[in-house]
Design a protein around this motif. Structure first.
Motif, PDB file in Angstrom:
ATOM      1  N   TRP A 116       0.833  -1.204   0.000  1.00 28.16           N
ATOM      2  CA  TRP A 116       0.000   0.000   0.000  1.00 28.16           C
ATOM      3  C   TRP A 116       0.867   1.254   0.000  1.00 28.16           C
ATOM      4  N   ALA A 117       1.964   1.219   0.755  1.00 28.75           N
ATOM      5  CA  ALA A 117       2.887   2.350   0.800  1.00 28.75           C
ATOM      6  C   ALA A 117       3.461   2.574  -0.598  1.00 28.75           C
ATOM      7  N   GLU A 118       3.828   1.468  -1.258  1.00 30.21           N
ATOM      8  CA  GLU A 118       4.390   1.562  -2.624  1.00 30.21           C
ATOM      9  C   GLU A 118       3.357   2.161  -3.579  1.00 30.21           C
ATOM     10  N   GLN A 119       2.108   1.641  -3.447  1.00 30.42           N
ATOM     11  CA  GLN A 119       1.026   2.055  -4.321  1.00 30.42           C
ATOM     12  C   GLN A 119       0.696   3.530  -4.111  1.00 30.42           C
ATOM     13  N   SER A 120       0.727   3.956  -2.842  1.00 25.33           N
ATOM     14  CA  SER A 120       0.403   5.335  -2.495  1.00 25.33           C
ATOM     15  C   SER A 120       1.342   6.307  -3.183  1.00 25.33           C
ATOM     16  N   LYS A 121       2.607   5.892  -3.356  1.00 32.58           N
ATOM     17  CA  LYS A 121       3.593   6.781  -3.998  1.00 32.58           C
ATOM     18  C   LYS A 121       3.105   7.131  -5.420  1.00 32.58           C
ATOM     19  N   ILE A 122       2.579   6.103  -6.130  1.00 32.14           N
ATOM     20  CA  ILE A 122       2.098   6.349  -7.499  1.00 32.14           C
ATOM     21  C   ILE A 122       0.851   7.233  -7.457  1.00 32.14           C
ATOM     22  N   PHE A 123      -0.058   6.917  -6.518  1.00 32.22           N
ATOM     23  CA  PHE A 123      -1.271   7.728  -6.387  1.00 32.22           C
ATOM     24  C   PHE A 123      -0.916   9.177  -6.069  1.00 32.22           C
ATOM     25  N   LYS A 166       0.452   4.029 -17.544  1.00 26.04           N
ATOM     26  CA  LYS A 166       1.760   3.364 -17.553  1.00 26.04           C
ATOM     27  C   LYS A 166       1.994   2.604 -16.236  1.00 26.04           C
ATOM     28  N   GLU A 167       1.501   3.232 -15.188  1.00 26.95           N
ATOM     29  CA  GLU A 167       1.685   2.613 -13.863  1.00 26.95           C
ATOM     30  C   GLU A 167       0.535   1.667 -13.540  1.00 26.95           C
ATOM     31  N   GLY A 168      -0.369   1.443 -14.500  1.00 24.01           N
ATOM     32  CA  GLY A 168      -1.486   0.512 -14.294  1.00 24.01           C
ATOM     33  C   GLY A 168      -2.627   1.169 -13.543  1.00 24.01           C
ATOM     34  N   CYS A 169      -2.651   2.549 -13.534  1.00 22.52           N
ATOM     35  CA  CYS A 169      -3.688   3.228 -12.748  1.00 22.52           C
ATOM     36  C   CYS A 169      -4.661   3.972 -13.664  1.00 22.52           C
ATOM     37  N   TYR A 170      -5.864   4.076 -13.209  1.00 24.10           N
ATOM     38  CA  TYR A 170      -6.903   4.809 -13.914  1.00 24.10           C
ATOM     39  C   TYR A 170      -7.528   5.755 -12.920  1.00 24.10           C
ATOM     40  N   PHE A 171      -8.013   6.936 -13.415  1.00 22.90           N
ATOM     41  CA  PHE A 171      -8.613   7.856 -12.448  1.00 22.90           C
ATOM     42  C   PHE A 171      -9.812   8.577 -13.025  1.00 22.90           C
ATOM     43  N   THR A 172     -10.627   9.098 -12.114  1.00 17.80           N
ATOM     44  CA  THR A 172     -11.775   9.900 -12.498  1.00 17.80           C
ATOM     45  C   THR A 172     -11.679  11.185 -11.693  1.00 17.80           C
ATOM     46  N   LEU A 173     -11.760  12.334 -12.423  1.00 15.72           N
ATOM     47  CA  LEU A 173     -11.579  13.628 -11.756  1.00 15.72           C
ATOM     48  C   LEU A 173     -12.904  14.373 -11.714  1.00 15.72           C
ATOM     49  N   TYR A 174     -13.244  14.906 -10.551  1.00 18.08           N
ATOM     50  CA  TYR A 174     -14.449  15.722 -10.381  1.00 18.08           C
ATOM     51  C   TYR A 174     -14.022  17.098  -9.904  1.00 18.08           C
ATOM     52  N   VAL A 203      -8.830  -5.983 -15.127  1.00 21.42           N
ATOM     53  CA  VAL A 203      -9.553  -4.773 -14.766  1.00 21.42           C
ATOM     54  C   VAL A 203     -10.747  -5.043 -13.856  1.00 21.42           C
ATOM     55  N   ILE A 204     -11.133  -6.282 -13.764  1.00 17.92           N
ATOM     56  CA  ILE A 204     -12.264  -6.626 -12.900  1.00 17.92           C
ATOM     57  C   ILE A 204     -11.904  -6.391 -11.432  1.00 17.92           C
ATOM     58  N   HIS A 205     -10.618  -6.592 -11.098  1.00 11.86           N
ATOM     59  CA  HIS A 205     -10.201  -6.494  -9.687  1.00 11.86           C
ATOM     60  C   HIS A 205      -9.650  -5.119  -9.371  1.00 11.86           C
ATOM     61  N   ARG A 206     -10.384  -4.416  -8.524  1.00  7.76           N
ATOM     62  CA  ARG A 206      -9.895  -3.088  -8.134  1.00  7.76           C
ATOM     63  C   ARG A 206      -9.337  -3.204  -6.726  1.00  7.76           C
ATOM     64  N   TYR A 207      -8.154  -3.752  -6.621  1.00  4.98           N
ATOM     65  CA  TYR A 207      -7.609  -3.992  -5.282  1.00  4.98           C
ATOM     66  C   TYR A 207      -7.161  -2.714  -4.593  1.00  4.98           C
ATOM     67  N   GLY A 215     -10.837  20.068  -6.389  1.00  8.31           N
ATOM     68  CA  GLY A 215     -11.447  18.911  -7.048  1.00  8.31           C
ATOM     69  C   GLY A 215     -11.150  17.637  -6.267  1.00  8.31           C
ATOM     70  N   LYS A 216     -11.707  16.499  -6.793  1.00  7.66           N
ATOM     71  CA  LYS A 216     -11.487  15.212  -6.133  1.00  7.66           C
ATOM     72  C   LYS A 216     -11.107  14.214  -7.205  1.00  7.66           C
ATOM     73  N   VAL A 217     -10.176  13.327  -6.856  1.00 11.54           N
ATOM     74  CA  VAL A 217      -9.798  12.332  -7.842  1.00 11.54           C
ATOM     75  C   VAL A 217      -9.926  10.922  -7.236  1.00 11.54           C
ATOM     76  N   TYR A 218     -10.563  10.063  -8.038  1.00  8.80           N
ATOM     77  CA  TYR A 218     -10.742   8.669  -7.602  1.00  8.80           C
ATOM     78  C   TYR A 218      -9.772   7.844  -8.431  1.00  8.80           C
ATOM     79  N   ILE A 219      -8.753   7.300  -7.749  1.00 11.68           N
ATOM     80  CA  ILE A 219      -7.710   6.582  -8.484  1.00 11.68           C
ATOM     81  C   ILE A 219      -7.825   5.085  -8.197  1.00 11.68           C
ATOM     82  N   VAL A 220      -7.658   4.308  -9.239  1.00 10.09           N
ATOM     83  CA  VAL A 220      -7.753   2.847  -9.103  1.00 10.09           C
ATOM     84  C   VAL A 220      -6.546   2.205  -9.761  1.00 10.09           C
TER      85      VAL A 220
END
Ligand code: ADP
Length: 445
Positions: A41-48, A79-87, A109-113, A128-133
């Motif tokens: 999670w710490a590793e993932q957070s860096k990308i987020f 590139k990092e395998g992440c997708y996001f939605t910005l509001y 893509v089915i698994h949003r871990y 704004g708010k961003v939802y990153i997966v």
């Protein structure tokens, strides 16, 4: 089920091994899983965080989301395998990569871990708010899983090896416990077989084993003493019986062969020997009962003066015959707790001795209270007792050499009976004598 100490130790060891391996492997798995999750999670957070910071930079440069088309940041995120939605601040959708996801055939893509919502700030104000997966086909990568499993396997192997290495120590420890017990058990067997001479030494430095060895050795000594006493008693009894029986046999044979006339005097002599034998057997019977230690029953209040007076009156004639004065100095009303016939026996034996071992003078029988207890005292003007004899006269069959005169008729059991009676009642006996001018026997009730 009877199990030896060794087997019990082994079973215990097996049980502890299985239990500890199960508990440890469960705990290790849980701990490693949670640590690994935190690390991922710490590793993932860096990308987020990077995506959020790029969005914040965009807003800082354009001061609005109007020109945001998501291309650069979206690609970088993908590139990092992440997708996001910005509001924006009002919850209006600015940009999303959802269409890419829905168009994708990728099963991962089915698994949003890994996912989270972050605020996008400019000058400490939310813009704004961003939802990153992060889409992955599993929580951990194959590499992660292999690493995690190998860590677990190594720990498990090390634990198993450590426990197996401790096995010889368990064996040594179990031997340390069982060997001394086996040794002591063999010693006890030897004692049963009659070996009471070999000293039992503590076979280990364990305090309980030392205590057990000491107790066992004490038991051995006590049994050995008992055995010696038994042998001594048997030899004393046969000795005491043989003399009168020989006299009777010889005299009777001589009378039958016509060598001696069966005169009244001879027959009376034979009768005296028979009386001696009967009294000896009676005393032996008493000793056996008294030494069994369970003869004390029917304890009641007994008036001392009354019972002593009663005994003295039966002795009066005998004292007169020897021309010895029997003086009573009895305090009335003293009550003692006793088994009456045993107390009587004790008084008889002491007064009888005073009579037997006094040739002239007097015997004073005295009762009085001393502090909180009653005292019965017999003082004679007889032969007296040496210090050495004073310590031995209560032993069975002990007779002072000078009194080994058969005329006294005793077998050395009278005072032994007195001692047993006194001990059973909890009384104390004292003997005073200067060795020449008489003796005082004192019973403290
Ligand atoms: P016994 O049947 O020989 O009298 P006891 O056990 O009564 O045996 O006494 C043991 C020995 O103690 C006696 O043989 C005697 O030598 C000595 N003894 C006992 N009472 C007296 C006494 N009052 N004065 C001197 N010696 C005594």
């Amino acid at each position: 089920m009877k199990l030896s100490i060794k087997k019990q130790f082994l079973l215990l060891f097996l049980l502890v091994t299985i239990l500890s391996l199960t508990v440890l492997s469960f705990m290790l798995r849980t701990t490693i899983d949670s640590c690994f999750y935190d690390y991922k999670w710490a590793e993932q957070s860096k990308i987020f965080d990077l995506i959020v910071s790029r969005l914040e930079t965009f807003y800082a440069e354009h001061k609005s989301w109007d020109k945001f088309n998501g291309n650069d940041i979206g690609k970088m995120a993908m590139k990092e395998g992440c997708y996001f939605t910005l509001y924006d601040n009002n919850g209006k959708l600015i940009w999303t990569s959802e269409h890419i996801i829905s168009e994708s055939n990728d099963t991962s893509v089915i698994h949003r871990y890994w996912r989270n919502i972050y605020p996008v700030n400019y000058k400490n104000q939310m813009k704004g708010k961003v939802y990153i997966v992060q889409f992955t086909d599993s929580l951990f990568t194959q590499k992660d899983i292999i690493f995690k499993e190998s860590v677990l396997t190594y720990i498990f192997i090390s634990l198993t090896v450590a426990l197996l290495l401790s096995f010889p120590f368990i064996m040594i420890l179990s031997s340390r416990f069982s060997n001394p017990i086996t040794y002591l058990q063999k010693k006890a067997e030897n004692m049963i077989k009659g070996d009471l001479t070999t000293e039992i030494k503590a076979p280990s430095s364990t305090s309980e084993i030392i205590k057990l060895s000491i107790s066992l050795d004490r038991l051995r000594k006590s049994l050995s003493q008992q055995e010696d006493l038994r042998k001594q008693l048997a030899s004393n009894i046969s000795h005491e019986l043989r003399t009168p029986l020989n006299i009777i046999q010889n005299q009777l044979e001589a009378i039958i062969d016509g060598i001696f006339e069966p005169t009244e005097e001879r027959l009376d002599g034979l009768l005296q020997e028979v009386i001696r034998l009967t009294s000896l057997v009676g005393e032996l019977e008493q000793i056996t009962t008294l030494e069994s230690n369970d003869f004390i029953h029917n304890i009641k209040d007994v008036e001392l003066a009354l019972i002593i007076e009663n005994v003295c009156s039966t002795f009066e004639a005998a004292f007169q015959r020897k021309n010895i004065t029997l003086i009573r100095n009895l305090q009335q009303g003293i009550i003692v707790k006793a088994q009456e016939d045993k107390l009587k026996q004790l008084i008889i034996n002491i007064i009888n001795n005073a009579l037997k071992y006094t040739d002239k003078g007097s015997v004073i029988v005295h009762t009085y209270m001393e502090k909180d207890h009653a005292v019965f005292e017999v003082q004679d003007t007889g032969v007296g007792l040496s210090d050495d004899d004073k310590t031995k006269i209560f032993e069975r069959f002990y007779r002072v050499e000078k009194s080994r005169n058969r005329n006294t008729g005793g077998a050395g059991l009278g005072l032994s009976i007195v001692k047993n009676i006194a001990e059973a009642h909890g009384w104390e006996i004292e003997v005073e004598s200067d060795g020449v001018s008489g003796t005082i026997f004192k019973v403290n009730f």
